[in-house]
Design a protein around this motif. Sequence first.
Motif, PDB file in Angstrom:
ATOM      1  N   UNK A  23      13.404  11.904 -10.298  1.00  0.00           N
ATOM      2  CA  UNK A  23      14.226  12.166 -11.485  1.00  0.00           C
ATOM      3  C   UNK A  23      14.222  11.038 -12.511  1.00  0.00           C
ATOM      4  N   UNK A  24      13.728   9.854 -12.116  1.00  0.00           N
ATOM      5  CA  UNK A  24      13.728   8.718 -13.043  1.00  0.00           C
ATOM      6  C   UNK A  24      12.633   7.732 -12.661  1.00  0.00           C
ATOM      7  N   UNK A  25      12.351   6.816 -13.573  1.00  0.00           N
ATOM      8  CA  UNK A  25      11.378   5.755 -13.297  1.00  0.00           C
ATOM      9  C   UNK A  25      11.896   4.891 -12.144  1.00  0.00           C
ATOM     10  N   UNK A  26      13.189   4.582 -12.150  1.00  0.00           N
ATOM     11  CA  UNK A  26      13.768   3.745 -11.090  1.00  0.00           C
ATOM     12  C   UNK A  26      13.564   4.376  -9.717  1.00  0.00           C
ATOM     13  N   UNK A  27      13.815   5.661  -9.602  1.00  0.00           N
ATOM     14  CA  UNK A  27      13.629   6.346  -8.313  1.00  0.00           C
ATOM     15  C   UNK A  27      12.151   6.378  -7.936  1.00  0.00           C
ATOM     16  N   UNK A  28      11.272   6.490  -8.913  1.00  0.00           N
ATOM     17  CA  UNK A  28       9.834   6.473  -8.628  1.00  0.00           C
ATOM     18  C   UNK A  28       9.426   5.111  -8.078  1.00  0.00           C
ATOM     19  N   UNK A  29       9.983   4.045  -8.628  1.00  0.00           N
ATOM     20  CA  UNK A  29       9.658   2.707  -8.125  1.00  0.00           C
ATOM     21  C   UNK A  29      10.248   2.489  -6.733  1.00  0.00           C
ATOM     22  N   UNK A  30      11.406   3.099  -6.472  1.00  0.00           N
ATOM     23  CA  UNK A  30      11.955   3.083  -5.114  1.00  0.00           C
ATOM     24  C   UNK A  30      10.976   3.740  -4.143  1.00  0.00           C
ATOM     25  N   UNK A  31      10.326   4.799  -4.585  1.00  0.00           N
ATOM     26  CA  UNK A  31       9.332   5.488  -3.745  1.00  0.00           C
ATOM     27  C   UNK A  31       8.125   4.590  -3.477  1.00  0.00           C
ATOM     28  N   UNK A  32       7.689   3.853  -4.476  1.00  0.00           N
ATOM     29  CA  UNK A  32       6.560   2.941  -4.294  1.00  0.00           C
ATOM     30  C   UNK A  32       6.937   1.873  -3.258  1.00  0.00           C
ATOM     31  N   UNK A  33       8.114   1.310  -3.398  1.00  0.00           N
ATOM     32  CA  UNK A  33       8.582   0.303  -2.443  1.00  0.00           C
ATOM     33  C   UNK A  33       8.705   0.915  -1.052  1.00  0.00           C
ATOM     34  N   UNK A  34       9.202   2.143  -0.978  1.00  0.00           N
ATOM     35  CA  UNK A  34       9.325   2.836   0.315  1.00  0.00           C
ATOM     36  C   UNK A  34       7.968   3.079   0.966  1.00  0.00           C
ATOM     37  N   UNK A  35       6.950   3.343   0.151  1.00  0.00           N
ATOM     38  CA  UNK A  35       5.597   3.522   0.700  1.00  0.00           C
ATOM     39  C   UNK A  35       5.165   2.265   1.436  1.00  0.00           C
ATOM     40  N   UNK A  36       5.467   1.098   0.870  1.00  0.00           N
ATOM     41  CA  UNK A  36       5.083  -0.143   1.527  1.00  0.00           C
ATOM     42  C   UNK A  36       5.920  -0.365   2.791  1.00  0.00           C
ATOM     43  N   UNK A  37       7.203  -0.037   2.722  1.00  0.00           N
ATOM     44  CA  UNK A  37       8.057  -0.152   3.912  1.00  0.00           C
ATOM     45  C   UNK A  37       7.528   0.727   5.044  1.00  0.00           C
ATOM     46  N   UNK A  38       7.122   1.942   4.732  1.00  0.00           N
ATOM     47  CA  UNK A  38       6.572   2.852   5.745  1.00  0.00           C
ATOM     48  C   UNK A  38       5.272   2.305   6.328  1.00  0.00           C
TER      49      UNK A  38
END
Length: 100
Positions: A23-38
Amino acid sequence: MSHTILLVQKTSAASSKTYIECPSVAKAMDEVISMYEEYLKNKFPHRERIEFDVNEVLEMVYNLPDCAALVFDPRTATYIPHDKSWIQKQVIARAQSRAS
């Protein structure tokens, strides 16, 4: 809040191409960070605590075969494409805002 679509290719295989709607750029960047966490959770499954530096996330983005973001611009009703370097800058901004 601008609807954002992340386009990601995780490996050299064409079948690894995927997209994530946010829904937002911020949430998209959270997803990028989550990809690295995974990635780290899979690499070190027995670790209770996963710690990393934002520079590691930036390196992951750099090393992806393909990564881009499409951000909706309500003024023109179009999606504006952004490359890896833009995503890296947004990840830094998001990490800083999460830290404060």
